[in-house]
Write a protein that holds these residues in place. Sequence first.
Motif, PDB file in Angstrom:
ATOM      1  N   GLN A   7       0.827  -1.206   0.000  1.00 12.47           N
ATOM      2  CA  GLN A   7       0.000   0.000   0.000  1.00 12.47           C
ATOM      3  C   GLN A   7       0.863   1.260   0.000  1.00 12.47           C
ATOM      4  O   GLN A   7       0.566   2.226  -0.710  1.00 12.47           O
ATOM      5  N   PHE A   8       1.911   1.257   0.779  1.00  9.60           N
ATOM      6  CA  PHE A   8       2.791   2.429   0.817  1.00  9.60           C
ATOM      7  C   PHE A   8       3.580   2.585  -0.477  1.00  9.60           C
ATOM      8  O   PHE A   8       3.916   3.707  -0.870  1.00  9.60           O
ATOM      9  N   ASP A   9       3.877   1.471  -1.150  1.00 12.67           N
ATOM     10  CA  ASP A   9       4.541   1.561  -2.447  1.00 12.67           C
ATOM     11  C   ASP A   9       3.725   2.417  -3.411  1.00 12.67           C
ATOM     12  O   ASP A   9       4.277   3.177  -4.212  1.00 12.67           O
ATOM     13  N   LYS A  10       2.402   2.308  -3.344  1.00 14.32           N
ATOM     14  CA  LYS A  10       1.510   3.001  -4.280  1.00 14.32           C
ATOM     15  C   LYS A  10       1.477   4.513  -4.062  1.00 14.32           C
ATOM     16  O   LYS A  10       1.134   5.255  -4.978  1.00 14.32           O
ATOM     17  N   VAL A  11       1.796   4.946  -2.853  1.00 16.24           N
ATOM     18  CA  VAL A  11       1.606   6.374  -2.528  1.00 16.24           C
ATOM     19  C   VAL A  11       2.894   7.057  -2.104  1.00 16.24           C
ATOM     20  O   VAL A  11       2.867   8.164  -1.567  1.00 16.24           O
ATOM     21  N   ALA A  12       4.043   6.423  -2.361  1.00 24.46           N
ATOM     22  CA  ALA A  12       5.309   6.892  -1.787  1.00 24.46           C
ATOM     23  C   ALA A  12       5.608   8.359  -2.082  1.00 24.46           C
ATOM     24  O   ALA A  12       5.911   9.141  -1.168  1.00 24.46           O
ATOM     25  N   GLU A  13       5.541   8.758  -3.341  1.00 24.91           N
ATOM     26  CA  GLU A  13       5.909  10.128  -3.705  1.00 24.91           C
ATOM     27  C   GLU A  13       4.962  11.157  -3.100  1.00 24.91           C
ATOM     28  O   GLU A  13       5.405  12.185  -2.562  1.00 24.91           O
ATOM     29  N   GLU A  14       3.661  10.907  -3.183  1.00 26.93           N
ATOM     30  CA  GLU A  14       2.698  11.868  -2.647  1.00 26.93           C
ATOM     31  C   GLU A  14       2.701  11.876  -1.125  1.00 26.93           C
ATOM     32  O   GLU A  14       2.548  12.926  -0.498  1.00 26.93           O
ATOM     33  N   PRO A 178      -6.079   5.249  -3.197  1.00 27.95           N
ATOM     34  CA  PRO A 178      -5.062   4.380  -2.575  1.00 27.95           C
ATOM     35  C   PRO A 178      -4.809   4.719  -1.104  1.00 27.95           C
ATOM     36  O   PRO A 178      -4.626   3.813  -0.281  1.00 27.95           O
ATOM     37  N   TRP A 179      -4.808   6.014  -0.756  1.00 26.52           N
ATOM     38  CA  TRP A 179      -4.545   6.383   0.632  1.00 26.52           C
ATOM     39  C   TRP A 179      -5.720   6.009   1.526  1.00 26.52           C
ATOM     40  O   TRP A 179      -5.521   5.484   2.631  1.00 26.52           O
ATOM     41  N   LEU A 180      -6.932   6.246   1.067  1.00 29.31           N
ATOM     42  CA  LEU A 180      -8.110   5.892   1.858  1.00 29.31           C
ATOM     43  C   LEU A 180      -8.232   4.375   2.006  1.00 29.31           C
ATOM     44  O   LEU A 180      -8.659   3.886   3.059  1.00 29.31           O
ATOM     45  N   GLU A 181      -7.839   3.643   0.984  1.00 29.14           N
ATOM     46  CA  GLU A 181      -7.838   2.173   1.090  1.00 29.14           C
ATOM     47  C   GLU A 181      -6.827   1.712   2.125  1.00 29.14           C
ATOM     48  O   GLU A 181      -7.082   0.765   2.882  1.00 29.14           O
ATOM     49  N   HIS A 182      -5.691   2.381   2.156  1.00 31.97           N
ATOM     50  CA  HIS A 182      -4.685   2.066   3.185  1.00 31.97           C
ATOM     51  C   HIS A 182      -5.238   2.335   4.583  1.00 31.97           C
ATOM     52  O   HIS A 182      -5.130   1.503   5.485  1.00 31.97           O
ATOM     53  N   LEU A 183      -5.836   3.505   4.773  1.00 32.09           N
ATOM     54  CA  LEU A 183      -6.371   3.873   6.089  1.00 32.09           C
ATOM     55  C   LEU A 183      -7.484   2.931   6.535  1.00 32.09           C
ATOM     56  O   LEU A 183      -7.661   2.689   7.732  1.00 32.09           O
TER      57      LEU A 183
END
Length: 224
Positions: A7-14, A178-183
Motif C-alpha cells: 500500500q505504501f509503495d503506491k503512494v510513496a511520492e505523494e 489508494p490512501w483511503l484504502e490504506h487507512l
Amino acid sequence: MGTAGVQFDKVAEEYDFAASLLNDHSFFLSNMPLKKGTALDIGCGTGLLVHELSGHFDHVIGIDISNEMLEVARHKRRRPNTEYLKMDASELRFPHLFDFIVSRTTFHHLEDVPNVICKMKELLHPGGKIVIIDNVSEVETPPAYVYVLGAIQEFFPNCFTFGIKSAARVFRHQTSKPWLEHLAADKYLSEQAYYDLYGPLLPGCTFRRMGWAMGIVWENKPIG
C-alpha cells in the motif's frame, strides 16, 4: 506487514510530499538521549526523521518494508552518516546497540507489538531511549468520511501556511483512493489501551497525548 508495504509503495511520492510539509519531529528531538552515537528509525518511510536525526547523531539507520519509500529516502535524504535498509520490524536484528530507537506511526501496523518492543529493548544501550508516536482513536478503524472531513478542515489552514498549490496536492493525497484504502485497513488503539499495552512492556515509560497521536518515551536506566 506485507500488505502495508504494498500500500505504501503506491503512494510513496505523494506521501513524502505531504509528510515533508506536515510532519513535526519536535517530540523526538526534545527526548533525545545524552549520548548521541547511533539511532534507529523503525518504519522510516521516506527518511524524513532519519534525515532530521542525522544532524544530531553519528550514525542513523532507517528500516522499512516499502521498496518505493526506501527508494525515495535514498534518493532525497542520503547522507554520509545515514543508512536505509529493507527490514520488517518483527525481524529486527543488528550486531550492535543503539542510543536512540524511534518510530512514527508504524506500530499500529505490527502484528506482535510485545515481540518488537522486546527486541528494541535488547538493542538499546544503557542510558538510551525509545520514543514512539502512533495514532490513537476511541474508534478502532474510523470510517473513510472522517479522514475526508479532516482533509477538508485542514485545506484552508494549509493554503495559508504552504500556499494553494501545495495545499491542493496534500488534499488530493489525503483523499485519494489508494490512501483511503490504506487507512481502511488501519486499526488504532484507544488511549486506555495504550496504557494497558505499553505500560507493562516499558515500565516507567511516560505517555503524552497529542491530539490524534500518543507519544511514548522510555529510558533504559542503568542499574545501580
